[in-house]
Design a protein around this motif. Structure first.
Motif, PDB file in Angstrom:
ATOM      1  N   GLU A 140       0.812  -1.218   0.000  1.00  0.00           N
ATOM      2  CA  GLU A 140       0.000   0.000   0.000  1.00  0.00           C
ATOM      3  C   GLU A 140       0.853   1.280   0.000  1.00  0.00           C
ATOM      4  N   PRO A 141       1.904   1.393   0.816  1.00  0.00           N
ATOM      5  CA  PRO A 141       2.695   2.634   0.773  1.00  0.00           C
ATOM      6  C   PRO A 141       3.380   2.855  -0.578  1.00  0.00           C
ATOM      7  N   ILE A 142       3.831   1.781  -1.228  1.00  0.00           N
ATOM      8  CA  ILE A 142       4.444   1.917  -2.549  1.00  0.00           C
ATOM      9  C   ILE A 142       3.394   2.298  -3.585  1.00  0.00           C
ATOM     10  N   ARG A 143       2.214   1.706  -3.499  1.00  0.00           N
ATOM     11  CA  ARG A 143       1.122   2.091  -4.400  1.00  0.00           C
ATOM     12  C   ARG A 143       0.801   3.567  -4.251  1.00  0.00           C
ATOM     13  N   HIS A 144       0.836   4.056  -3.015  1.00  0.00           N
ATOM     14  CA  HIS A 144       0.607   5.493  -2.797  1.00  0.00           C
ATOM     15  C   HIS A 144       1.678   6.315  -3.509  1.00  0.00           C
ATOM     16  N   ASP A 145       2.944   5.900  -3.371  1.00  0.00           N
ATOM     17  CA  ASP A 145       4.030   6.679  -3.954  1.00  0.00           C
ATOM     18  C   ASP A 145       4.000   6.642  -5.482  1.00  0.00           C
ATOM     19  N   ILE A 146       3.479   5.570  -6.049  1.00  0.00           N
ATOM     20  CA  ILE A 146       3.317   5.512  -7.503  1.00  0.00           C
ATOM     21  C   ILE A 146       2.209   6.469  -7.943  1.00  0.00           C
ATOM     22  N   ALA A 147       1.119   6.502  -7.171  1.00  0.00           N
ATOM     23  CA  ALA A 147      -0.019   7.352  -7.521  1.00  0.00           C
ATOM     24  C   ALA A 147       0.247   8.822  -7.231  1.00  0.00           C
ATOM     25  N   ALA A 148       1.025   9.119  -6.174  1.00  0.00           N
ATOM     26  CA  ALA A 148       1.286  10.505  -5.779  1.00  0.00           C
ATOM     27  C   ALA A 148       2.788  10.691  -5.562  1.00  0.00           C
ATOM     28  N   PRO A 149       3.589  10.641  -6.613  1.00  0.00           N
ATOM     29  CA  PRO A 149       5.044  10.603  -6.460  1.00  0.00           C
ATOM     30  C   PRO A 149       5.649  11.855  -5.849  1.00  0.00           C
ATOM     31  N   ALA A 155      10.715   5.671   2.161  1.00  0.00           N
ATOM     32  CA  ALA A 155      12.091   6.081   1.892  1.00  0.00           C
ATOM     33  C   ALA A 155      12.436   5.966   0.404  1.00  0.00           C
ATOM     34  N   PRO A 156      12.125   4.834  -0.269  1.00  0.00           N
ATOM     35  CA  PRO A 156      12.390   4.802  -1.715  1.00  0.00           C
ATOM     36  C   PRO A 156      11.673   5.909  -2.464  1.00  0.00           C
ATOM     37  N   GLY A 157      10.429   6.199  -2.070  1.00  0.00           N
ATOM     38  CA  GLY A 157       9.682   7.261  -2.738  1.00  0.00           C
ATOM     39  C   GLY A 157      10.309   8.621  -2.551  1.00  0.00           C
ATOM     40  N   MET A 158      10.832   8.894  -1.351  1.00  0.00           N
ATOM     41  CA  MET A 158      11.485  10.177  -1.109  1.00  0.00           C
ATOM     42  C   MET A 158      12.781  10.295  -1.891  1.00  0.00           C
ATOM     43  N   LEU A 159      13.511   9.194  -1.990  1.00  0.00           N
ATOM     44  CA  LEU A 159      14.734   9.217  -2.791  1.00  0.00           C
ATOM     45  C   LEU A 159      14.407   9.495  -4.254  1.00  0.00           C
ATOM     46  N   VAL A 160      13.389   8.830  -4.785  1.00  0.00           N
ATOM     47  CA  VAL A 160      13.018   9.023  -6.191  1.00  0.00           C
ATOM     48  C   VAL A 160      12.566  10.456  -6.448  1.00  0.00           C
ATOM     49  N   GLU A 161      11.735  11.005  -5.578  1.00  0.00           N
ATOM     50  CA  GLU A 161      11.246  12.368  -5.797  1.00  0.00           C
ATOM     51  C   GLU A 161      12.394  13.382  -5.725  1.00  0.00           C
ATOM     52  N   ALA A 162      13.283  13.230  -4.741  1.00  0.00           N
ATOM     53  CA  ALA A 162      14.406  14.165  -4.639  1.00  0.00           C
ATOM     54  C   ALA A 162      15.331  14.037  -5.845  1.00  0.00           C
ATOM     55  N   LEU A 163      15.581  12.812  -6.292  1.00  0.00           N
ATOM     56  CA  LEU A 163      16.427  12.627  -7.468  1.00  0.00           C
ATOM     57  C   LEU A 163      15.739  13.154  -8.719  1.00  0.00           C
ATOM     58  N   ALA A 164      14.422  13.028  -8.811  1.00  0.00           N
ATOM     59  CA  ALA A 164      13.687  13.574  -9.951  1.00  0.00           C
ATOM     60  C   ALA A 164      13.844  15.085 -10.012  1.00  0.00           C
ATOM     61  N   ARG A 190      19.368   0.240  -4.357  1.00  0.00           N
ATOM     62  CA  ARG A 190      19.423   0.655  -5.762  1.00  0.00           C
ATOM     63  C   ARG A 190      18.275   0.041  -6.557  1.00  0.00           C
ATOM     64  N   ARG A 191      18.048  -1.249  -6.349  1.00  0.00           N
ATOM     65  CA  ARG A 191      16.972  -1.910  -7.088  1.00  0.00           C
ATOM     66  C   ARG A 191      15.622  -1.315  -6.744  1.00  0.00           C
ATOM     67  N   ALA A 192      15.391  -1.060  -5.443  1.00  0.00           N
ATOM     68  CA  ALA A 192      14.106  -0.488  -5.028  1.00  0.00           C
ATOM     69  C   ALA A 192      13.889   0.879  -5.666  1.00  0.00           C
ATOM     70  N   VAL A 193      14.909   1.710  -5.653  1.00  0.00           N
ATOM     71  CA  VAL A 193      14.780   3.070  -6.180  1.00  0.00           C
ATOM     72  C   VAL A 193      14.569   3.044  -7.689  1.00  0.00           C
ATOM     73  N   GLU A 195      13.405   0.561  -9.582  1.00  0.00           N
ATOM     74  CA  GLU A 195      12.111  -0.031  -9.915  1.00  0.00           C
ATOM     75  C   GLU A 195      10.972   0.964  -9.684  1.00  0.00           C
ATOM     76  N   LEU A 196      11.068   1.737  -8.588  1.00  0.00           N
ATOM     77  CA  LEU A 196      10.031   2.725  -8.328  1.00  0.00           C
ATOM     78  C   LEU A 196      10.116   3.869  -9.338  1.00  0.00           C
ATOM     79  N   ALA A 197      11.325   4.305  -9.665  1.00  0.00           N
ATOM     80  CA  ALA A 197      11.479   5.374 -10.657  1.00  0.00           C
ATOM     81  C   ALA A 197      10.939   4.945 -12.012  1.00  0.00           C
ATOM     82  N   ARG A 198      11.088   3.676 -12.346  1.00  0.00           N
ATOM     83  CA  ARG A 198      10.610   3.172 -13.641  1.00  0.00           C
ATOM     84  C   ARG A 198       9.085   3.249 -13.743  1.00  0.00           C
ATOM     85  N   GLN A 199       8.399   3.152 -12.605  1.00  0.00           N
ATOM     86  CA  GLN A 199       6.943   3.300 -12.615  1.00  0.00           C
ATOM     87  C   GLN A 199       6.527   4.727 -12.976  1.00  0.00           C
ATOM     88  N   ARG A 200       7.472   5.624 -12.822  1.00  0.00           N
ATOM     89  CA  ARG A 200       7.183   7.050 -13.024  1.00  0.00           C
ATOM     90  C   ARG A 200       7.685   7.554 -14.375  1.00  0.00           C
TER      91      ARG A 200
END
Length: 485
Positions: A140-149, A155-164, A190-193, A195-200
């Motif tokens: 659920e938290p990852i689904r949230h971060d995909i829907a509202a990046p 933590a992976p979501g925050m890393l992806v947003e800051a890197l974006a 690295r894999r988590a970040v 994979e999450l970035a790829r969703q975006r």
């Protein structure tokens, strides 16, 4: 007791590191290394901004009230204490539920002066499948971060947003330094970040793949949760600090040296900068953490409260010596000159430090996330060599019994684990040991199928469970002296 006091006298530092996970371990470990570094340079550009992501707004407020100053009490034993004042943390933020600082945290992580982001968010904070390390996109938290990046919760979501944000602004990427107890922690982060970035955005994921370094690290320091008795003990030394932490004197940090945008000269502060951290990581996970977990589950079942109390019993010392010598050390491939017997002796001495009051219940948390790297990987290697696995099997049996939520005398204890509801349902459904053990070993989020289906392993776990349940911890430990069948 006459403590040694080390006051912070260096000039204020500018923020160059953001840390996710403002807990006791971070304040007693990474922040202390940075404090030493800043003291050597009389300040500098490697101050820390630390954030809590899930809970404990009160700690953030305490740190702010104290102008980010706190004390670390380092105990060698009950009579030897060093009190260290730490000011390396320059800013504290709360980005948890209802937190008002998420935007400030992301803005800080996006600043060009921030060149490193470190993390201590525990294994479950990465939302990785324990079996194969993939990002749990269905969580659920990852689904949230995909829907509202742009408003991430993880933590992976925050890393992806800051890197974006850095990618869009053409700002060089920071280095991501995971400091959690996971095998290949940098690679898994690295894999988590990615994979999450790829969703975006595939282009963002490609940029992260090419430009972001994720060095692995190994951290080691025993930092128990603070109790009122700990605070009272510090007040007796003249330190009235509600943000203080207590820990042992020993500390170790091993880091792969991969920091494209620069780093502190940590090697002068006791950090081991290496090309490959994997051997040190495996040594610590299997020998120290594996031993800790054995004490935790067997000790709680026996009604024992702390690590030192357990180590005060000869049968537990014998258990750990046997486990480290016969089941952990043989699975390790260490650099030449590493003395694993001496390392085992040092661990037993550290565990016996009765000044720490390290509660077994604290170590027992999140077992579903910890078992694979602490016991199961080693057990698979042992079985491949047709070698002994009885200590690991006993540990697994004790953990399964522990997840019932009561010790062998019937006293209840909390089961703090992401899979706690699953465990409770299994205990409610299966009464016979054979069925219960089979159901637990079928949890492929924890147990690799090849291991669960190996009769040598499943039979050993079942035998140990029956002995624990029917005849108690002392008998189960004594049975380890019997010849292998």
């Amino acid at each position: 007791m006459t403590p040694t006091s080390i006051l912070s006298t260096h000039a204020p530092a500018t923020v160059g590191i953001v840390h996710l996970g403002l807990g006791a371990f971070h304040r007693a470990h990474q922040a202390v290394y940075l404090e030493r570094n800043l003291a050597r340079h009389d300040g500098g550009s490697w101050g820390i901004a630390s954030a809590n992501l899930r809970s404990n707004r009160q700690l953030v407020e305490l740190m702010r009230e104290r102008n980010q100053r706190y004390h670390v009490a380092e105990y060698t034993d009950s009579e030897t204490l060093t009190l260290r004042e730490v000011t390396a943390i320059r800013e504290t933020l709360y980005a948890g539920p209802g937190g008002e600082d998420l935007d400030a945290l992301l803005a800080r992580m996006s600043e060009p002066d921030v060149r490193i982001v470190t993390l201590t968010v525990t294994e479950k904070g990465y939302h990785l499948d324990p079996a194969d390390g993939r990002l749990l996109l269905e969580a659920e938290p990852i689904r949230h971060d995909i829907a509202a990046p742009t408003q991430p919760q993880t933590a992976p979501g925050m890393l992806v947003e800051a890197l974006a944000r850095r990618f869009t602004a053409d700002t060089p990427a920071f280095t991501v330094l995971c400091c959690d107890n996971m095998p290949d922690n940098g690679k898994r982060t690295r894999r988590a970040v990615i994979e999450l970035a790829r969703q975006r955005d595939e282009e963002l994921a490609a940029w992260i793949t090419e430009h972001v370094a994720f060095p692995c690290s190994m951290v080691d320091r025993i930092v128990p949760a603070m109790s009122e008795a700990d605070f009272e003990r510090l007040r007796a030394q003249g330190i009235d600090d509600p943000a203080a932490v207590t820990c042992e004197t020993f500390s170790q940090w091993v880091i792969e040296d991969d920091f494209p945008q620069g780093r502190p000269d940590w090697e002068h502060d006791g950090v081991q900068m290496v090309a490959d951290v994997a051997p040190f990581e495996s040594m610590k996970l299997r020998m120290l953490n594996g031993s800790h977990s054995l004490l935790a589950y067997l000790g709680v079942l026996a009604g024992i409260e702390t690590v030192a109390d357990a180590i005060g019993r000869e049968e537990f010392v014998d258990l750990l010596r046997r486990y480290m010598r016969d089941e952990a050390a043989p699975t390790l491939n260490m650099p030449e000159g590493t003395d694993l017997d001496a390392y085992a002796d040092s661990l037993l001495a550290r565990f016996a430090n009765d000044s720490l009051h390290h509660r077994l219940q604290q170590i027992a948390m999140d077992g579903s996330q910890k078992l694979p790297q602490r016991w199961l990987d080693g057990a698979r290697k042992q079985l491949a060599d047709d070698a002994d696995i009885r200590c690991a099997a006993l540990g697994v049996a004790a953990w399964i019994r522990y997840t019932a939520g009561r010790d062998l005398a019937g006293a209840r204890h909390p089961v703090d684990d992401p899979m706690a509801e699953t465990f409770a349902a299994l205990h409610a459904e299966y009464e016979r040991p054979e069925s219960l053990i089979a159901a637990f070993l079928a949890l492929d989020a924890i147990f690799p199928r090849a291991l669960a289906e190996d009769a040598r392993f499943s039979d050993a776990v079942l035998d140990a469970y029956r002995t624990l349940n029917d005849r108690g911890v002392a008998t189960a430990l004594a049975d380890l002296d019997a010849p292998i069948r």
